[in-house]
Design a protein around this motif. Structure first.
Motif, short mmCIF file in Angstrom:
data_model
loop_
_atom_site.label_atom_id
_atom_site.label_comp_id
_atom_site.label_asym_id
_atom_site.label_seq_id
_atom_site.Cartn_x
_atom_site.Cartn_y
_atom_site.Cartn_z
N ALA A 11 37.74 43.94 38.41
CA ALA A 11 37.25 42.56 38.25
C ALA A 11 36.96 42.29 36.79
N LEU A 12 37.92 41.69 36.10
CA LEU A 12 37.75 41.31 34.71
C LEU A 12 37.73 39.80 34.59
N VAL A 13 37.31 39.32 33.42
CA VAL A 13 37.41 37.88 33.17
C VAL A 13 38.85 37.61 32.72
N THR A 14 39.79 37.92 33.57
CA THR A 14 41.21 37.72 33.37
C THR A 14 41.85 37.77 34.73
N ALA A 15 43.16 37.53 34.78
CA ALA A 15 43.88 37.85 36.00
C ALA A 15 44.29 39.30 35.87
N VAL A 16 43.87 40.16 36.80
CA VAL A 16 43.94 41.59 36.61
C VAL A 16 44.87 42.24 37.61
N VAL A 180 15.68 38.31 34.19
CA VAL A 180 16.54 39.17 34.98
C VAL A 180 17.73 38.33 35.43
N ILE A 181 18.91 38.72 34.98
CA ILE A 181 20.13 37.97 35.28
C ILE A 181 20.77 38.55 36.53
N GLU A 182 20.78 37.77 37.57
CA GLU A 182 21.46 38.17 38.80
C GLU A 182 22.63 37.22 38.98
N LEU A 183 23.81 37.70 38.64
CA LEU A 183 24.98 36.84 38.68
C LEU A 183 25.25 36.39 40.10
N GLU A 184 25.32 35.10 40.30
CA GLU A 184 25.57 34.52 41.61
C GLU A 184 26.93 33.83 41.56
N PRO A 185 27.98 34.50 42.06
CA PRO A 185 29.33 33.97 41.88
C PRO A 185 29.55 32.62 42.55
N VAL A 186 28.92 32.38 43.72
CA VAL A 186 29.19 31.17 44.49
C VAL A 186 27.88 30.54 44.95
N THR A 187 27.74 29.23 44.75
CA THR A 187 26.61 28.48 45.28
C THR A 187 27.16 27.24 45.99
N PHE A 188 26.33 26.65 46.86
CA PHE A 188 26.79 25.43 47.54
C PHE A 188 25.61 24.51 47.80
N GLU A 189 25.92 23.23 48.04
CA GLU A 189 24.93 22.23 48.41
C GLU A 189 25.63 21.10 49.14
N VAL A 190 24.84 20.31 49.85
CA VAL A 190 25.37 19.12 50.53
C VAL A 190 24.77 17.89 49.88
N GLN A 191 25.62 17.03 49.34
CA GLN A 191 25.17 15.81 48.67
C GLN A 191 25.18 14.63 49.65
N ASP A 206 34.58 39.83 46.17
CA ASP A 206 34.29 39.13 47.43
C ASP A 206 34.07 37.63 47.26
N VAL A 207 34.61 37.01 46.20
CA VAL A 207 34.43 35.58 46.02
C VAL A 207 35.06 34.79 47.16
N GLY A 208 36.23 35.22 47.64
CA GLY A 208 36.85 34.53 48.76
C GLY A 208 35.96 34.47 49.98
N GLN A 209 35.33 35.60 50.32
CA GLN A 209 34.42 35.64 51.45
C GLN A 209 33.18 34.79 51.18
N ASP A 210 32.70 34.81 49.92
CA ASP A 210 31.52 34.00 49.58
C ASP A 210 31.80 32.51 49.75
N VAL A 211 32.99 32.07 49.35
CA VAL A 211 33.34 30.65 49.51
C VAL A 211 33.46 30.30 50.98
N PHE A 212 34.01 31.20 51.78
CA PHE A 212 34.11 30.95 53.22
C PHE A 212 32.71 30.80 53.84
N ASP A 242 43.34 39.09 42.70
CA ASP A 242 43.28 39.17 44.16
C ASP A 242 42.30 38.15 44.72
N GLU A 243 41.15 37.98 44.06
CA GLU A 243 40.16 37.02 44.56
C GLU A 243 40.65 35.58 44.39
N ALA A 244 41.41 35.31 43.33
CA ALA A 244 41.98 33.98 43.16
C ALA A 244 42.97 33.67 44.27
#
Length: 445
Positions: A11-16, A180-191, A206-212, A242-244
Motif C-alpha cells: 500500500a503506497l501512495v501510488t498505483a502499486v 495522535v494521528i489515526e488515519l481514517e481512510p473512509v468516512t461517511f455522512e448523510v446530508q 481494505d478501502v473497498g470493504q470500508d466504502v461498502f 488492488d484497492e482502486a
C-alpha cells in the motif's frame, strides 16, 4: 518491519504492483554498459582518495543509487530504514505528530496534503504549502527524514512552522499542537435530502470493504431512501492499485476498470468489473465523484473508470495526472526499489499521465480565500522534473484549462461564509443531486 511483510501489505501512495527480483533479471545488463560502470567506479576511487574528508562507502553507494533513480522519474525511489517505517505508518497509521503528507522538492519540504481532521488541517495548512523553518530553524536544503522526525513527537507538545504559501507575498508562522494521528481512510455522512457523502482519504488496506460498509451505514441512516451519492476523492494522493480496482468494482457490473502496459513480461494487465464483487451497489442512485488537483493515481483510476462507464458525473478540478504504476522489487531483507514499471489507462484507452482526469463539470473551490492565487502555482505531474511523458504526446497548450468566467461562480469566500457554505465544491455537488430527476444525466448512463 521486514520487507516481506511490507510487500504483502502493498500500500503506497501510488498505483502499486509487485515484481520478484531474480538473479536472471540482474544478469540482463547491456554489454555496452561496461565503460559507463568504469566511469562510476573511477569516480568512486577518486572521491575515496582525494576528497577533503574521509567518506564512508555506505554514503557514496546510497548517493549513487539515489542519483540513478532520481534521473528516471519523480516516483522511483530506494526504500530502507526510516523510508520503510514511513510506509508502514501509511499502511497501519497510528503515530503522534501533525498529520501531514510531505515530499522534498528542490530542497524544500512541500505539503502534499494534510490528513482531514488532523492538527495540521485544523490550523489551516494546505496542499502546496512549503515549510521553510521548524521552531525558527531553517530546514531548506536539509534531509526530509530529519524534518519528518522533528515534526513528529509526543502528543500535546507544540512546534512552530514557517509556511510559504504560493500566492501570498510573505511567509507566516503557525503553531501546531501534535496529536495522535489515526488515519481514517473512509468516512461517511448523510446530508439534507437523504444525499449520502462517502469521503475516501487514501487507498490503504481494505478501502473497498470500508466504502461498502459506509454505503450500508448511509442506507440505514436514510431508512433505505437514498436520493443521491457523492464519492469525495479530493486531495487523495492514491494508494494500492488492488484497492482502486475493488472500489471501482463496487459501482460497476461489467466492462474494464483499468489496464496497465509495461515493457517487462507480465506488466501488461487488464482489470475488469466483477473480478471482486458480483453486481453493483447504488445502481439506481445518481452519483457524483469529486476530484481536484490533489487527486492522484488510484483516485484517478476510480474517477476515470466511473466517468468512462458513465456511472457518475465527475465534478471539481482537473486531477493531478499520475498515470504510472510503481512496483516493489525487494533488495535483501530490509530494502526495496520502488520502480516505475508501467503506465495505466482508463477503460476508453486514455492515459491520464500528465493530463489527468478532466471533470465533466468544472467547479472551483470558491470557499477557499486563497484559491484564485494558489491555482496559478498549482503543482501537477506535468510540472515535475524528469516526469514520465504521456505516450500520446499532448502539447502543454492542449492541457490548458478553460479560464472563461462562469456566471454560476461569482460569489466570494466571504459571501459564501455568510451563507454558511464552508465547502463550495461539496455544496454545489449536493445542490446538483437535489435537483436531479430520474431522467437526469447523473443517473442515466
Amino acid at each position: 518491519m521486514k520487507i516481506a511483510e511490507l510487500l504483502r501489505s502493498a500500500a503506497l501512495v501510488t498505483a502499486v504492483a509487485m515484481i520478484p527480483a531474480t538473479t536472471a533479471t540482474f544478469a540482463q545488463v547491456d554489454g555496452r554498459a561496461g565503460p559507463e560502470f568504469a566511469k562510476l567506479f573511477a569516480t568512486y576511487q577518486r572521491i575515496k582518495a582525494s576528497y577533503v574528508e574521509p567518506v564512508e562507502d555506505e554514503k557514496l553507494i546510497r548517493g549513487a543509487i539515489d542519483g540513478m533513480l532520481a534521473a528516471l522519474d519523480p516516483h522511483s525511489a530506494y526504500l530502507d530504514g526510516s523510508d520503510l517505517q514511513r510506509l508502514e505508518t501509511m499502511i497501519d497509521g497510528n503515530y503522534s505528530g501533525l498529520g501531514l503528507s510531505v515530499v522534498m522538492e528542490d530542497g524544500a519540504v512541500k505539503v502534499i496534503s494534510p490528513f482531514r481532521g488532523s492538527p495540521a488541517d485544523e490550523v489551516g495548512i494546505k496542499a502546496g504549502d512549503y515549510i521553510t523553518h521548524l521552531d525558527g530553524e531553517l530546514i531548506y536544503g536539509g534531509d526530509l527524514d530529519e524534518a519528518v522526525q522533528r515534526m513528529r513527537g509526543i502528543a500535546g507538545t507544540s512546534i512552530r512552522l514557517t509556511i510559504f504559501r504560493p500566492g501570498r507575498d510573505e511567509p507566516f508562522d503557525v503553531s501546531v499542537t501534535r496529536g495522535v494521528i489515526e488515519l481514517e481512510p473512509v468516512t461517511f455522512e448523510v446530508q439534507a435530502g437523504n444525499i449520502g457523502v462517502i469521503t475516501v482519504n487514501e487507498f490503504s488496506r481494505d478501502v473497498g470493504q470500508d466504502v461498502f460498509r459506509a454505503w450500508q451505514g448511509i442506507q440505514r441512516e436514510a431508512a433505505g431512501r437514498v436520493n443521491g451519492l457523492v464519492l469525495d476523492l479530493r486531495s487523495n494522493p492514491g494508494g494500492s492499485l488492488d484497492e482502486a480496482v475493488e472500489l471501482s468494482d463496487l459501482f460497476l457490473s461489467d466492462g474494464a476498470i483499468v489496464s496497465q502496459r509495461g515493457r517487462a513480461r507480465g506488466e501488461s494487465l487488464l482489470y475488469e468489473a466483477e473480478s471482486v464483487y458480483r453486481g453493483e451497489i447504488a445502481d439506481d442512485i445518481p452519483m457524483i465523484v469529486l476530484i481536484d488537483a490533489g487527486s492522484a493515481s488510484a483516485s484517478e483510476i476510480v474517477a476515470g473508470a466511473l466517468q468512462d462507464h458513465r456511472r457518475a458525473v465527475v465534478m471539481g478540478e482537473r486531477s493531478f495526472g499520475k498515470g504510472s504504476v510503481q512496483s516493489l522489487l525487494p533488495l535483501g531483507r530490509d530494502a526495496a526499489l520502488k520502480l516505475t514499471t508501467a503506465r495505466y489507462y482508463t477503460p476508453s484507452g486514455k492515459s491520464v499521465q500528465e493530463g489527468g482526469i478532466k471533470p465533466d463539470i468544472a467547479v472551483p473551490q470558491l470557499s477557499d480565500p486563497d484559491w484564485e492565487k494558489r491555482r496559478k502555482y498549482q503543482l501537477r505531474e506535468s510540472d515535475l522534473r524528469n516526469k514520465l511523458i504521456n505516450e500520446a504526446g499532448l502539447k502543454d497548450e492542449e492541457l490548458v484549462e478553460d479560464n472563461l468566467a462562469d456566471p454560476r461562480f461569482k460569489l466570494t469566500a466571504d459571501e459564501l461564509k455568510e451563507q454558511g457554505v464552508e465547502d463550495f465544491q461539496l455544496h454545489y455537488a449536493l445542490e446538483t443531486l437535489r435537483r436531479t430527476t430520474p431522467s437526469a444525466v447523473a443517473l442515466r448512463r
